[in-house]
Design a protein around this motif. Structure first.
Motif, mmCIF file in Angstrom:
data_model
loop_
_atom_site.group_PDB
_atom_site.id
_atom_site.type_symbol
_atom_site.label_atom_id
_atom_site.label_comp_id
_atom_site.label_asym_id
_atom_site.label_seq_id
_atom_site.Cartn_x
_atom_site.Cartn_y
_atom_site.Cartn_z
ATOM 1 N N MET A 32 11.449 6.855 0.113
ATOM 2 C CA MET A 32 10.504 6.685 -0.984
ATOM 3 C C MET A 32 10.005 8.055 -1.476
ATOM 4 O O MET A 32 8.839 8.402 -1.352
ATOM 5 N N HIS B 286 7.602 5.248 5.138
ATOM 6 C CA HIS B 286 8.186 4.953 3.821
ATOM 7 C C HIS B 286 8.903 6.193 3.284
ATOM 8 O O HIS B 286 9.995 6.108 2.724
ATOM 9 N N HIS C 79 0.850 -1.191 0.000
ATOM 10 C CA HIS C 79 0.000 0.000 0.000
ATOM 11 C C HIS C 79 0.887 1.243 0.000
ATOM 12 O O HIS C 79 1.599 1.486 0.970
ATOM 13 N N HIS C 80 0.841 2.004 -1.068
ATOM 14 C CA HIS C 80 1.603 3.253 -1.102
ATOM 15 C C HIS C 80 0.684 4.399 -1.532
ATOM 16 O O HIS C 80 0.298 4.474 -2.700
ATOM 17 N N ASN D 19 2.850 7.313 3.146
ATOM 18 C CA ASN D 19 3.119 6.554 4.363
ATOM 19 C C ASN D 19 4.415 7.190 4.869
ATOM 20 O O ASN D 19 5.471 7.078 4.232
ATOM 21 N N CYS E 159 5.794 8.704 -1.376
ATOM 22 C CA CYS E 159 4.789 7.923 -0.676
ATOM 23 C C CYS E 159 4.400 8.684 0.577
ATOM 24 O O CYS E 159 5.263 9.187 1.305
HETATM 25 CU CU CU Z 1 4.754 3.626 0.764
#
Ligand code: CU
Length: 464
Positions: free
Chosen positions: A457, A452, A391-392, A449, A447
């Protein structure tokens, strides 16, 4: 706990605001004190209630022990005011040396430091929408947002004002986020270095992201809000680091979506439930006249377990007159046509490496600040294809986009409208049509998140 409504920021002068990031002690879990790092010492920070086209300067003063960078999420901001992760404000009189990059490639980094304060300039040449601001410091965004550095920016305009949607006390910004607490009431977060000054990173067990077991709305755990049996506009924001929510109303209710991340939809969309990923906003109308006075309506998270299944509750306490309506036409949106795109690019969001060498990467690369992965041309549109292993929630700075397809099929009902963040699910391909307008310069996508993001990311793109 009653639902808190963040105070509205007052301008110091027309078009000028000042806000101070500082340490404060607040009561979140009843009977305990929590140290927060907040804008003006509160969490969420003050709400900036602003108007389209009214150029606004926000002077951010940092009195925290750590550097900060403030990003207006969803803002069409000039690059120097976008809150680039290495463009930092350091408290006056405090020295700072960036710790080595645990996940990032710091070799190319050009750091910029502002001592004490800096001004962020927001021209706000963009439609009415629910935006938010939060910290974006390189390698440390996740712990610094967790400690409280986030708040709302509401952009209003004549088009939105002219609609008969619920207004005033019936227009509620709702910042949903999860947190975990130590027994003494302090925030629990698995940083390797709690000072956030010497070493980046979190315990390896939390590579996939940090979730808490307490759900906060506007900074209060599982709050209750008393409502009249009328329509309310709920501006839902998922400000969690890593948690996705599937929101439903029980007993059964309907969300009528009127806006997405970046503005009004063309027409309302009805949902029985929605999934909201970190960074996303859904602008919803809920009609509580469907319930008898005395009903308690719970907003639940059917992806959550245990206490994380509950979000907040509305108590229908009275009848009132309701002049509001949800018109069948809300705004003009041109169809999202891929034919006009001048390029197609693929951005693959994926984990690489193992153990302490692991990182979250874009196109196989850890974030390299100042080294863009793409150079789109100003005034054009492109198709960006996001692929993923997990999940990103992919967020693009500056450039808003429309979802073209999801998993090779038509977009989901929740993908409607102009967006800046899209929930890309494991091994899914999401295509978006991105429009580059506003400003030339260096921006980023990443991302949302936040763990992340801190683990590399992110990627730059440069609008030329
Ligand atoms: Cu992510």
């Amino acid at each position: 706990m009653p639902l808190p409504i963040p105070p509205t920021a007052r301008p110091a002068a027309p078009g000028r605001y000042e806000v101070t990031q500082r340490v404060a002690s607040v009561e979140i879990v009843p009977g305990t004190r929590t140290e927060v790092w907040g804008f003006d010492g509160i969490f969420p920070g003050p709400t900036f209630d602003l108007r389209r086209g009214e150029r606004t300067t926000v002077r951010v003063r940092n009195e925290l022990p750590v550097p900060t960078s403030t990003h207006l999420h969803g803002g069409v901001n000039p690059p120097e005011s976008d809150g680039y992760p290495t463009d930092l404000v350091v408290a006056a009189g405090r020295g700072f040396r960036p710790p080595p990059g645990e996940h990032m490639d710091h070799d190319t980094v050009k750091w910029t430091f502002h001592s004490g304060v800096r001004d962020y300039v927001y021209p706000l040449d963009q439609p009415a929408a629910t935006l938010w601001y939060h910290d974006h410091r390189m390698d440390f965004t996740a712990p610094q947002v967790w400690r409280g550095l986030a708040g709302f920016v509401l952009v209003r305009d004549d088009e939105d004002d002219a609609l008969p949607l619920p207004k005033g006390e019936r227009d509620l910004p709702l910042m949903i986020c999860d947190r975990a607490f130590e027994e003494d009431g302090s925030f629990r977060y698995p940083s390797k270095d709690r000072s956030l000054l010497v070493r980046a990173g979190i315990d390896d067990d939390y590579m996939e992201g940090v979730e808490g077991d307490v759900i906060l709305v506007n900074g209060a755990p599982w709050p209750v809000h008393e409502v009249a049996a009328v329509r309310y506009r709920l501006r839902l924001l998922n400000a969690s680091n890593a948690r996705r929510y599937q929101l439903e109303l029980t007993p059964g209710g309907t969300f009528v979506q009127v806006g997405s991340d970046a503005g009004l939809l063309a027409a309302p969309v009805r949902h029985q439930r929605i999934v909201i990923a970190p960074g996303e906003r859904f602008d919803m109308v809920v009609d509580f006249s469907a319930y008898a006075v005395g009903t308690e309506v719970t907003m639940v998270n059917t992806l959550g377990e245990g206490a994380a299944r509950d979000v907040m509750r509305f108590r229908v306490t009275r009848k009132e007159k309701d002049d509001s309506a949800v018109p069948a036409r809300l705004s003009r949106l041109e169809p999202a046509e891929r034919a006009g795109a001048v390029a197609t690019r693929v951005f693959d969001f994926r984990r690489t490496g193992h153990g302490s060498g692991a990182a979250w990467t874009v196109n196989g690369r850890r974030y390299r600040p100042g080294v863009p992965l793409a150079r789109p041309r100003m005034g054009t549109t492109e198709v960006w294809r996001f692929t993923s292993d997990f999940h990103h929630p992919v967020h693009v700075h500056l450039a808003h986009f429309r979802v073209l397809s999801r998993g090779g099929k038509a977009p989901a009902a929740t993908d409607a409208g102009w967006k800046d963040t899209v929930d890309v699910r494991p091994y899914e391909v999401v295509e978006v049509l991105v429009r580059f307008t506003g400003y030339r310069g260096l921006y980023m996508m990443h991302c949302h998140n936040l763990e992340h993001e801190d683990m590399a990311m992110m990627a730059d793109f440069e609008i030329v």
